[in-house]
Scaffold this active site. Structure first.
Site, PDB file in Angstrom:
ATOM      1  N   SER A  13       0.825  -1.198   0.000  1.00 52.32           N
ATOM      2  CA  SER A  13       0.000   0.000   0.000  1.00 52.32           C
ATOM      3  C   SER A  13       0.868   1.260   0.000  1.00 52.32           C
ATOM      4  CB  SER A  13      -0.929  -0.005   1.220  1.00 52.32           C
ATOM      5  OG  SER A  13      -1.758   1.124   1.229  1.00 52.32           O
ATOM      6  N   ARG A  36       0.375   8.363   6.729  1.00 54.18           N
ATOM      7  CA  ARG A  36      -0.529   7.505   7.509  1.00 54.18           C
ATOM      8  C   ARG A  36      -1.983   7.943   7.283  1.00 54.18           C
ATOM      9  NH1 ARG A  36       0.772   2.515   8.895  1.00 54.18           N
ATOM     10  NH2 ARG A  36      -0.701   1.751  10.413  1.00 54.18           N
ATOM     11  N   HIS A  39      -2.876   6.827   3.811  1.00 56.62           N
ATOM     12  CA  HIS A  39      -2.995   5.364   3.822  1.00 56.62           C
ATOM     13  C   HIS A  39      -4.324   4.918   4.424  1.00 56.62           C
ATOM     14  CE1 HIS A  39      -2.228   1.384   5.784  1.00 56.62           C
ATOM     15  NE2 HIS A  39      -1.668   1.130   4.629  1.00 56.62           N
TER      16      HIS A  39
END
Length: 199
Positions: A13, A36, A39
């Protein structure tokens, strides 16, 4: 802290994220927070929407957390998304006051502050009124992750956070939510995300 086991899906990812957007110019903790959040949401637009405190501020907050500073979440969904340590959430104990306009979320912030005092990291991903209440109090936080979501008050509360001068992570638009707020907190709690980012 024991090194976190990074699943192959997570590595892939991040590889795909970095193939679509170059974040290599960002300082380590800033990059960790931004990546983050992206993501957790699969939303690259956050790279232009986030407003992240200076790297030294993020480092101070990460160090404070590592030293045991309290971590406060506005709702249980945020607390549940923070995976390496317990986050305090007092929403279940709070009572709003419709007569004065005090929401349960705002009342929960008052209760939490009584418990943790100064120097906490606050993670607000749901309720704009929780963020608004925090700004009215003398909380003296190590960091406020203010990413509430909604069409009423979310963008405005985040603008007020930025105007307050408090150390903060926020975003400009109405979007946000529990997942992205928890993701930003996790970026400060997972040293591997900024010391050795997933390849």
């Amino acid at each position: 802290m024991t090194a976190r086991q990074v699943h192959p899906i997570e590595r892939e990812s991040y590889r795909r994220l970095r193939a679509r957007a170059d974040t290599s110019h960002l300082p380590p903790l800033t990059r960790a927070v931004a990546e983050r959040v992206v993501h957790s949401s699969a939303d690259l637009a956050y790279l232009d929407d986030l407003v992240i405190a200076d790297e030294t501020v993020l480092r101070a907050a990460a160090d404070a957390l590592a030293a045991g500073a309290p971590l406060v979440a506005d709702v249980q969904m945020v607390a549940a998304g923070i995976t390496t340590r317990r986050a305090l959430c007092r929403l279940g104990d709070a009572k709003g006051d419709p007569a004065t306009g005090l929401t349960r979320s705002a009342a929960a912030v008052r209760l939490a502050l009584e418990e943790v005092g100064h120097g906490a990291v606050w993670v607000i991903g749901c309720a704009p009124t929780a963020l608004e209440e925090l700004l009215l109090l003398d909380a003296r936080p190590a960091l406020v992750i203010g990413l509430p979501v909604g069409f009423v008050g979310a963008a405005e509360s985040k603008a007020a956070l930025r105007a307050s001068g408090l150390p903060a992570v926020s975003n400009i638009s109405e979007k946000g939510g529990s997942a992205v707020a928890a993701a930003a907190a996790n970026a400060l709690l997972y040293p591997d995300l900024y010391e050795e980012s997933p390849q």
